[in-house]
Structure formats: structure tokens, C-alpha cells
Design an enzyme around this catalytic site. Structure first.
Site, PDB file in Angstrom:
ATOM      1  N   HIS A   7       0.839  -1.208   0.000  1.00  0.00           N
ATOM      2  CA  HIS A   7       0.000   0.000   0.000  1.00  0.00           C
ATOM      3  C   HIS A   7       0.879   1.266   0.000  1.00  0.00           C
ATOM      4  O   HIS A   7       2.086   1.179  -0.304  1.00  0.00           O
ATOM      5  CB  HIS A   7      -0.994  -0.032   1.169  1.00  0.00           C
ATOM      6  CG  HIS A   7      -1.676  -1.373   1.301  1.00  0.00           C
ATOM      7  ND1 HIS A   7      -2.709  -1.770   0.503  1.00  0.00           N
ATOM      8  CD2 HIS A   7      -1.415  -2.437   2.119  1.00  0.00           C
ATOM      9  CE1 HIS A   7      -3.074  -3.007   0.834  1.00  0.00           C
ATOM     10  NE2 HIS A   7      -2.298  -3.447   1.804  1.00  0.00           N
ATOM     11  N   GLU A  44      -2.279   0.320   8.181  1.00  0.00           N
ATOM     12  CA  GLU A  44      -1.390  -0.738   7.702  1.00  0.00           C
ATOM     13  C   GLU A  44      -0.219  -0.181   6.909  1.00  0.00           C
ATOM     14  O   GLU A  44       0.910  -0.668   7.055  1.00  0.00           O
ATOM     15  CB  GLU A  44      -2.182  -1.734   6.848  1.00  0.00           C
ATOM     16  CG  GLU A  44      -1.321  -2.916   6.408  1.00  0.00           C
ATOM     17  CD  GLU A  44      -1.876  -3.680   5.232  1.00  0.00           C
ATOM     18  OE1 GLU A  44      -3.069  -3.558   4.935  1.00  0.00           O
ATOM     19  OE2 GLU A  44      -1.077  -4.406   4.594  1.00  0.00           O
ATOM     20  N   HIS A  99       3.054  -6.880   4.673  1.00  0.00           N
ATOM     21  CA  HIS A  99       1.684  -6.429   4.933  1.00  0.00           C
ATOM     22  C   HIS A  99       1.300  -6.799   6.356  1.00  0.00           C
ATOM     23  O   HIS A  99       2.006  -7.541   7.041  1.00  0.00           O
ATOM     24  CB  HIS A  99       0.696  -7.124   3.978  1.00  0.00           C
ATOM     25  CG  HIS A  99       0.757  -6.670   2.555  1.00  0.00           C
ATOM     26  ND1 HIS A  99      -0.177  -5.834   2.005  1.00  0.00           N
ATOM     27  CD2 HIS A  99       1.652  -6.946   1.574  1.00  0.00           C
ATOM     28  CE1 HIS A  99       0.133  -5.603   0.745  1.00  0.00           C
ATOM     29  NE2 HIS A  99       1.248  -6.269   0.439  1.00  0.00           N
ATOM     30  N   GLU A 177       1.855 -11.543   5.793  1.00  0.00           N
ATOM     31  CA  GLU A 177       0.859 -10.811   6.580  1.00  0.00           C
ATOM     32  C   GLU A 177       1.330 -10.966   8.025  1.00  0.00           C
ATOM     33  O   GLU A 177       1.160 -12.006   8.650  1.00  0.00           O
ATOM     34  CB  GLU A 177      -0.540 -11.401   6.380  1.00  0.00           C
ATOM     35  CG  GLU A 177      -1.067 -11.308   4.951  1.00  0.00           C
ATOM     36  CD  GLU A 177      -1.634  -9.940   4.580  1.00  0.00           C
ATOM     37  OE1 GLU A 177      -1.551  -9.009   5.408  1.00  0.00           O
ATOM     38  OE2 GLU A 177      -2.152  -9.798   3.460  1.00  0.00           O
TER      39      GLU A 177
END
Ligand code: ZN
Length: 213
Positions: A7, A44, A99, A177
């Protein structure tokens, strides 16, 4: 090495740009997304940026050549296909996308995502990516504050063909993650700089174990 902080900090102000569809090898997907956050509002993208820059500093201190897929946490993009192209263009020995998940609030822990076989596209990259994923899973399980996921995959590993960054990779590539931002226990840990630093060290140890074969 290619390190990809998922992101970006200004994605939310560039929705029309990041919603553009890009080819991911087996279909199309949005160029990028905003990502998740903790209930208290820690985003995040900021977590990913913090962990990634710690990983990069530790890798460089150990003598590695590292590319980052974005230069800061204040822009938008790059698109997911471009993130893969950065790792491919650098002929990276390994590519790790960092992430944190927006999973079910009752679930804890981290999982590593490895590319699934897409015939005609990535057959040669499956086995090395799986070795990288296993090495990363082992190191993060041993050296971070997070357990393997209680809600995703098996033994901390998910195999998937829905991620452009994995589908398009020509170098060994995985996502991690790192924790579940929607879980109160994980969230209370991941806001702590010392926890993120320990996590970054574990990620570096996993990469080093993979490279050592
Ligand atoms: Zn993400």
C-alpha cells in the site's frame, strides 16, 4: 533483494488512480488498495513502511543490495504489477512484500503467502518461492512476537493465485501478513516499535536462511 512495503500513505486520496485495473497474469485487479488499520487507527501502510525500512536497514548492514518498491510513505502506488516489475528488473535474489492483515477479530498471528501455479506463467518460480516462504515462516515463528495464523492457511502458509505481486514475479517471491490488525492482542503488540524491530530481525533471519540454502 527487493522489499515491498504494501500500500502507500496517500492511496486514500487517490482512489480513482489506485482503482485502475491492471493485468496480474490470470485476470485483472485494482492497481492498489488502501489497506487495513487497527481499531485505534494505526494504518497498515505505516506499519508496513516501518517494518520494511527496519528490514532494509538490517539487510544493508549485513552487506546486501536492496531495492525498495516505494521511496516513502506519503505517495500513492506504485501499482501491484509495477512492484513485481521492480523486483524482476533488479533480478532480486528474493522479493518479500510486507503487509498486515485485516482478518477476523477473533483470529491471531502471521501467515506467509506463496504463489500458486498458473500454467504458462510461473512454473519455474513455484519451488524457490515455497522454499523462501518456509524459511520465512520458520524464522518469524521462532523470532517474532506473533504465532502462526489461527485463521488463515495451514501452519502459517497460504498458497494463492490472487496476488499480482506473486503471479507476475520472475524471482522467488512471497508476501507476509505479519499480524492481524483487527485482533486486539496482535494490535497491542504491533504498535510497539520494539515488537516491530524484533519482527524485522526475524524477517531478515528468514531471508538469510533461504539464501544460505
Ligand atoms: Zn496489505
Amino acid at each position: 533483494m527487493s522489499i515491498d512495503p504494501g500500500h502507500n500513505g496517500a492511496n486514500a486520496q487517490h482512489i480513482s488512480e489506485i482503482d485502475r485495473l491492471v493485468w496480474i497474469g490470470n485476470g485483472t485487479k485494482a492497481c492498489n488498495t488502501v489497506g487495513t488499520s487497527t481499531d485505534a487507527g494505526y494504518p497498515e501502510h505505516a506499519f508496513n513502511w516501518d517494518v520494511a525500512t527496519r528490514v532494509v536497514a538490517k539487510l544493508r548492514a549485513a552487506g546486501a543490495t536492496v531495492v525498495l518498491t516505494r521511496p516513502n510513505d506519503s505517495g500513492w502506488g506504485p501499482c501491484i504489477d509495477q512492484r513485481a516489475a521492480i523486483a524482476n528488473g533488479a533480478h532480486a535474489a528474493a522479493a518479500v512484500s510486507i503487509h498486515a492483515d485485516g482478518g477476523p477479530s477473533g483470529g491471531r498471528g502471521f501467515h506467509v503467502i506463496e504463489p500458486a501455479l498458473i500454467p504458462g506463467l510461473n512454473a519455474a518460480n513455484i519451488a524457490p518461492s515455497a522454499r523462501l516462504g518456509s524459511a520465512l515462516r520458520d524464522a518469524v515463528r521462532a523470532g517474532s512476537s506473533f504465532p502462526t495464523s489461527t485463521y488463515a492457511g495451514s501452519n502459517g502458509i497460504v498458497v494463492s493465485s490472487i496476488y499480482g505481486g506473486l503471479n507476475l514475479a520472475k524471482v522467488p517471491a512471497v508476501f507476509i501478513e505479519c499480524a492481524n490488525m483487527r485482533n486486539a492482542t496482535d494490535a497491542a503488540l504491533l504498535v510497539q516499535p520494539a515488537v516491530r524491530d524484533r519482527l524485522a530481525s526475524a524477517i531478515v533471519a528468514g531471508i538469510a536462511a533461504y539464501l544460505a540454502g
